[in-house]
Structures are given as C-alpha cells and as structure tokens.
Scaffold this active site. Sequence first.
Site, short mmCIF file in Angstrom:
data_model
loop_
_atom_site.label_atom_id
_atom_site.label_comp_id
_atom_site.label_asym_id
_atom_site.label_seq_id
_atom_site.Cartn_x
_atom_site.Cartn_y
_atom_site.Cartn_z
N SER A 1 0.80 -1.23 0.00
CA SER A 1 0.00 0.00 0.00
C SER A 1 0.83 1.28 0.00
CB SER A 1 -0.95 0.02 1.20
OG SER A 1 -0.23 0.09 2.40
N ASP B 1 -7.97 6.13 4.73
CA ASP B 1 -8.02 4.95 5.59
C ASP B 1 -9.24 4.85 6.49
OD1 ASP B 1 -5.60 4.26 4.55
OD2 ASP B 1 -4.42 4.82 6.30
N HIS C 1 1.23 4.24 6.71
CA HIS C 1 0.60 5.12 5.72
C HIS C 1 1.02 6.56 5.94
CE1 HIS C 1 -2.90 2.26 4.42
NE2 HIS C 1 -1.71 1.89 3.95
#
Length: 187
Positions: free
Chosen positions: A53, A129, A92
């Site tokens: 990701s 997210d 992230h």
Amino acid sequence: MLSSLSPYMANPRNTLSQVLNFGLVLSSAFMVWKALSVITNSASPVVVVLSGSMEPAFQRGDLLFLWNRSPRVDVGEIVVYNVQGKDIPIVHRVMRVFPDVPTTGGEDVEGVEASQKLLTKGDNNLSDDTELYAPGQEFLDRKTDLMGSVRGYVPAIGYVTIMLSEHPWLKSVLLGFMGLMVMLQRE
C-alpha cells in the site's frame, strides 16, 4: 540417538556454559529491544512493511525504524499506527491534520491536553483509511493510535519476518537449527 549426546553428558560444566551463553544472547537481544523502545518512545521501534500500500516509497519486506518523541505530526509524514482491536501495524502517509480540540462527548474540556487528529492514506491506495479504522472512528488520535513516525529504513531485510509468519514450519526449522548450532559449538 543418545550416543550422539554423550560428549555433552560427559562434561556437564561445558554443556551448562553453552546453555547459559545461549540465554545471555537471548536476554541481550531483549534488553536491546527494550532500550530502543524507551529511547524511541515506541512499543515497536522497528516494524516490517507487510503490504504494497505504500509503494513506491516502501516495498513489502522493508524494515522501518520509528521515532515517537515528536509532539506533532505534519501532513506528508509517514506514520505507523495500530487500529483499535487489531494487532497489525499499518504504514501510511498523513493526508490531513485536524485542529487540536480537547473534547469529551462533543464538549470542550478545560485542563485536558489536546491531541492531534489525523487522516491517513496509503500512497498506492485510491481512498483514505477511514474504512480501515475501528467502527465509528473517523480519524487517528496522535497519542493513542500512533506507534511512531518513520525515520529510516532498510530495504527487503524484513522478508525474513514475512516468510516466518506465512510459513510457520520455518520457525521450527530455524529454532532447531539454532539449537543444533549451540549444541555443536566447541569452545
């Protein structure tokens, strides 16, 4: 089978020395891990990227070094967080930082220190997210959800961890090999 152990039974002092040396290695590794945890203020100062990701910034298997001593997180910073109720760390990028407002049930609270609220997204993901967060959670809390910010990495070395988690039998083979090496070591 027992005949192969006879050299170790003949000299119990040497065998005890090897067992103690092995225990010393394990306890030293544990102490280094705990020292890193205290220095970085993170329960897990080193994590492995488990998915794609964050490509192209980080590849699956990269080993990340975290730092959790900064009081604030900026937009664009790459962070590692845990979702409430799950034990898998997620790596992230911070996409948005909300104003610091100390609230409890929607009302401002005096004397309560504010915590940053963050929205994150994987570089290789199409959306933010919010679907990954716990039910009813719309953002991350800097103090409670973040494990730390990424300060460095080593490419691909974390693949060992991924292989051990995807193939549990490898753990047994590795532990058996390490035990055999300790037993066969001659000083």
